[in-house]
Structure formats: C-alpha cells, structure tokens
Design an enzyme around this catalytic site. Structure first.
Site, PDB file in Angstrom:
ATOM      1  N   ARG A 183       0.823  -1.218   0.000  1.00  0.00           N
ATOM      2  CA  ARG A 183       0.000   0.000   0.000  1.00  0.00           C
ATOM      3  C   ARG A 183       0.853   1.262   0.000  1.00  0.00           C
ATOM      4  O   ARG A 183       0.441   2.292  -0.533  1.00  0.00           O
ATOM      5  CB  ARG A 183      -0.948  -0.031   1.205  1.00  0.00           C
ATOM      6  CG  ARG A 183      -2.103  -0.986   0.996  1.00  0.00           C
ATOM      7  CD  ARG A 183      -2.850  -1.327   2.244  1.00  0.00           C
ATOM      8  NE  ARG A 183      -3.892  -2.314   1.928  1.00  0.00           N
ATOM      9  CZ  ARG A 183      -4.528  -3.062   2.817  1.00  0.00           C
ATOM     10  NH1 ARG A 183      -4.228  -2.931   4.100  1.00  0.00           N
ATOM     11  NH2 ARG A 183      -5.440  -3.927   2.442  1.00  0.00           N
ATOM     12  N   MET A 192      -6.899  23.218 -17.743  1.00  0.00           N
ATOM     13  CA  MET A 192      -6.482  23.199 -19.152  1.00  0.00           C
ATOM     14  C   MET A 192      -7.659  23.300 -20.111  1.00  0.00           C
ATOM     15  O   MET A 192      -7.467  23.478 -21.316  1.00  0.00           O
ATOM     16  CB  MET A 192      -5.668  21.940 -19.443  1.00  0.00           C
ATOM     17  CG  MET A 192      -4.325  21.915 -18.722  1.00  0.00           C
ATOM     18  SD  MET A 192      -3.238  20.585 -19.256  1.00  0.00           S
ATOM     19  CE  MET A 192      -2.808  21.138 -20.913  1.00  0.00           C
ATOM     20  N   GLU A 214      -5.541  -2.956  -4.054  1.00  0.00           N
ATOM     21  CA  GLU A 214      -4.726  -3.118  -2.841  1.00  0.00           C
ATOM     22  C   GLU A 214      -5.406  -2.516  -1.619  1.00  0.00           C
ATOM     23  O   GLU A 214      -4.772  -1.880  -0.773  1.00  0.00           O
ATOM     24  CB  GLU A 214      -3.312  -2.559  -3.047  1.00  0.00           C
ATOM     25  CG  GLU A 214      -2.521  -3.354  -4.067  1.00  0.00           C
ATOM     26  CD  GLU A 214      -1.050  -3.494  -3.725  1.00  0.00           C
ATOM     27  OE1 GLU A 214      -0.687  -3.383  -2.546  1.00  0.00           O
ATOM     28  OE2 GLU A 214      -0.276  -3.735  -4.658  1.00  0.00           O
ATOM     29  N   ALA A 221      -9.519  -1.027  -1.059  1.00  0.00           N
ATOM     30  CA  ALA A 221     -10.301   0.153  -1.437  1.00  0.00           C
ATOM     31  C   ALA A 221     -10.228   1.211  -0.337  1.00  0.00           C
ATOM     32  O   ALA A 221      -9.870   0.921   0.814  1.00  0.00           O
ATOM     33  CB  ALA A 221     -11.752  -0.250  -1.692  1.00  0.00           C
ATOM     34  N   SER A 222     -10.581   2.435  -0.689  1.00  0.00           N
ATOM     35  CA  SER A 222     -10.471   3.534   0.279  1.00  0.00           C
ATOM     36  C   SER A 222     -11.240   3.252   1.564  1.00  0.00           C
ATOM     37  O   SER A 222     -10.769   3.560   2.665  1.00  0.00           O
ATOM     38  CB  SER A 222     -10.962   4.841  -0.353  1.00  0.00           C
ATOM     39  OG  SER A 222     -10.021   5.326  -1.285  1.00  0.00           O
TER      40      SER A 222
END
Length: 432
Positions: A294, A389, A414, A416-417
């Site tokens: 992580r 942009m 790896e 999830a939040s």
C-alpha cells in the site's frame, strides 16, 4: 426549597458521573495516548535537529531517484501514448526495468538484486509514475509483493532459485482476488487438495496484475475450507504448468498498459516443495505483503498526481485569456495552492510510512493513511488539472486525461479507500 436544591445538586453529580471518562476540565491534563507520546531518538545531540527532514535523501537514494527519472523520461515517455492505446506494455520497457535493476531493488545482491533500501523503491515508483502509472505498477508489484513474499517466507532453495530469476528476467504475479472475494479477500474459493507429495489446485482468479507477462505466479488457495481463512496457503506456480490458463486481458479505464487478466486452474498439479512458507499461513503472508504494498501504491498515486500537476501548471502560465495569464487569476492561484498543499501532505505521509518500514517500526496505520490520502489526492489533482487546461485537458492528444483515468484505480486496488478507513479507525480504537 433546600430539599429541591439538594436534589438538583445530586442530579447534576449523577449526570457528571455518566460523562465519558475521556472528558476533563481545563485544569486536568488529558491522558497521554500512544499516538501523542514522543519517542526517544538515539544519537540525539544538543546541536540542531536529531533527524533530517523527510525529503532529505542518502546519496544512494538520490542516485536511484535521478537514474529512474532519466530512464522514465528518455525510454518510457516516448512510448506511453502507444502503450495506453494498445493496452500493452512494450517489451523494451520490461527489459529496460530489468537492465536498470528496478525489478529487484530490495533483493540482496547475492541473488542478483540491487540491494537498495525500501525507501529507494518508493522513490523509484514515484518517479516512474510521474511518466506512466502502468510501468510504475509493474515495478511496484514485483518488488513490494512478489519479491518480498519469497524473501520473507521462502526456503534458501526457493530464494536461490526464484529471487535470481525475478532479479534478472522473470516477471512475477500475485494471485489473491476472485469473482466472489474482492475486499473480502479471504472468502476465496480456489482449492488445493493434497495427493501424496503434490497438491491439485482447482478454481479461478480475477483482476490479476502482470499476468500476461508473468512466468511465476504466487497463488493463494485453501487446503482445508473447513478451517476457513486459516486453510489459505501460498503456492509457487509456473506459467507452463498443465491445466493453468491465463485469460484475455481486461479492457480497463486506466493503467491500460498494465496487464490484468483472469486465471483458471483445472487440476493443476503443484509439488509440495512449491509451498511458500507454512501450510495455512497464506492469509498472514498476504496481509503482511499488502501492508507494505500500500505504501507502493501511495507512491504511485503521488507520482501520478505530481506528474499531472507538473505538466499542467506551466500551461496556466502561458495561456492568455482576457489579456492576462490564467495563473494571474486569484481564483486559479488559490486552487493551485490547495492542490500543491495536498500533494505535499501526501508526499510526507508516504515518505513517513516508508521510513517507518525501514526503521522496523509499526507502520500499518500510517501505510493505510498514505494509501488512502494519496489516492484521493490523485483523483482530485487530475480532475482539477483537466479543468485548468479546459478543452486541451479533455483531449486524448495530451496526457492530462490519461493521468485522470489512471488515478481512479488508486481508490480501488490493494485495499479500497473504505477498507483503508476501516483499518485506520480500528487502530485508532485500539490506541484509545
């Protein structure tokens, strides 16, 4: 009247007795908690700071950082658009990673590796991701997961055989996720049944990184489903093993040059000698490797976001609207300042977690924080860069939209939040 006053005072005391014990008056110092207790630093002197700032590097770290930056700009950058369009990593890039020693940064020199520090690896991943997140991912998974698992849990014979291959020519792949086990990874169904001195593996895997290019697969399978996750064991499986099939690469939104494939195992015969570590300890090994991994993903997201920011800000200083540069509008200046601050915070979280690993300190909470925050910042940064942009940022003729697509995976793989937040909250709960 006196009786009423007494009852009122008693009621107040009763209420105070039900307050959470952590509440205290201004006159009472709060309890000292684990997270707020400073630690004595060895070698501390009275002259100046005992430790260098997080962004101060050793000569070796600076050399690796500059070398990777040169490789990324000269060899990777010209091929990024083509690789993204074709969803395929160029062989010359994979060969270049091996030639530069970037596929074995932490492997001991006696096995053909670079023998550098974990922090050097994090710097390398960050620099690669500034140019292409897919190449950074290939390097990261090889080093933080595949190599690390074999280094930590392999026998001497396994280390001599496999680390040498992984350092020089062989791409490795870590196989955990399945159709029914994503965040709930230990609900996997792939089985390994013992037959004499062999195991027979049956099942399937999904979302397997590096599968298309890998020759060695670290496969998590359950030797005894009745034991639940405590039956999970790690097996070393070669690409050409009979019954092992690699499916068609996924057609992904981002990190398209990174191979992601499903795998199937139909009576795959694996020698007992190919068990990595101990039977039934696979779940421990997976957790340990992913905790360090992580930090690698945090570095990938940090580099990606920084690369996008570095590409965009010069444009805002050249683009003229209403007679002045875009950068001269205070509204844009504030947005740029906010994003730059978030990038710096993500960098410090990531570097701190990496230094904790090197110092053999507890790092799980800090790794989760770094991965969570860097992933969120990458999404916010790349989205803002497209807005700054305008139409140019939205066009596939320029790299900003690719950074935006690549960033999304950071909040998913790896861990999830929400899984990172669960981990952080669990550890905070234990601290208090």
């Amino acid at each position: 009247m006196e009786g009423a006053l007494v009852r009122l005072l008693r009621g107040s005391a009763l209420l105070r007795g039900n307050y959470p014990t952590c509440l205290c008056s201004w006159k009472t110092p709060p309890r000292a908690l684990k997270s707020s207790q400073p630690e004595a630093l060895l070698g501390m002197t009275s002259e100046g700071l005992p430790c260098a700032p997080l962004q101060t590097f050793t000569n070796e770290e600076m050399m690796i950082k500059n070398s990777v930056k040169k490789f990324a700009q000269e060899q990777v950058a010209p091929l990024v658009s083509t690789m993204d369009e074709n969803s395929k990593m160029e062989k010359s890039i994979i060969q270049g990673l091996f030639q530069q020693g970037l596929m074995a940064i932490n492997i001991d020199a006696k096995y053909g590796g670079t023998g550098a520090s974990f922090f050097s690896l994090i710097l390398a991943v960050e620099e690669l991701a500034k140019v292409d997140a897919s190449v950074a991912l290939l390097c990261d998974v090889q080093n933080t997961v595949v190599n690390k698992l074999i280094e930590n849990h392999g026998t001497e014979e396994q280390k001599a055989a496999y680390l040498t291959m992984l350092a020089t020519e062989t791409v490795g792949s870590f196989c955990l996720s399945e159709a029914g086990s994503g965040s709930d990874s230990f609900a996997l169904k792939t089985r390994a049944d013992k037959k004499g001195d062999y195991y027979i593996i049956n099942g399937s895997k999904m979302w397997i990184t590096n599968a298309e290019y890998a020759d060695l697969f670290l496969v998590m399978a359950n030797v005894d489903p009745a034991m639940g996750y405590k039956g999970i064991t790690c097996f070393l499986v070669h690409r050409d093993t009979e019954g092992f099939c690699i499916g068609r690469p996924e057609n992904k939104l981002g990190v398209r040059a990174s191979s992601t494939c499903p795998l199937t195992f139909e009576n795959v015969k694996v020698p007992e000698a190919n068990i990595l570590g101990q039977v039934g300890h696979g779940y421990k090994y997976a957790i340990g490797s992913l905790n360090e991994g992580r930090i690698g993903i945090a570095a990938q997201m940090l580099g990606l976001a920084q690369g996008c920011f570095d590409y965009t800000v010069p444009y805002t200083k050249e683009r003229i609207q209403f007679g002045k540069r875009l950068f001269d509008f205070q509204g844009l200046q504030h947005q740029v300042a906010q994003v730059a601050t978030q990038l710096e915070a993500a960098r410090l979280l990531t570097y701190n977690a990496a230094r904790l690993v090197e110092g053999r300190k507890l790092f799980i909470k800090e790794a989760a924080m770094a991965k969570y925050y860097a992933s969120e910042v990458a999404g916010l940064t790349t989205s803002k860069c497209i807005e700054w942009m305008g139409g140019v940022g939205y066009s596939r003729d320029y790299p900003v939209e690719k950074y935006f697509r690549d960033a999304k995976i950071g909040t998913i793989y790896e861990g999830a939040s929400n899984i990172q937040l669960n981990t952080i909250a669990k550890l905070i709960d234990a601290q208090y």
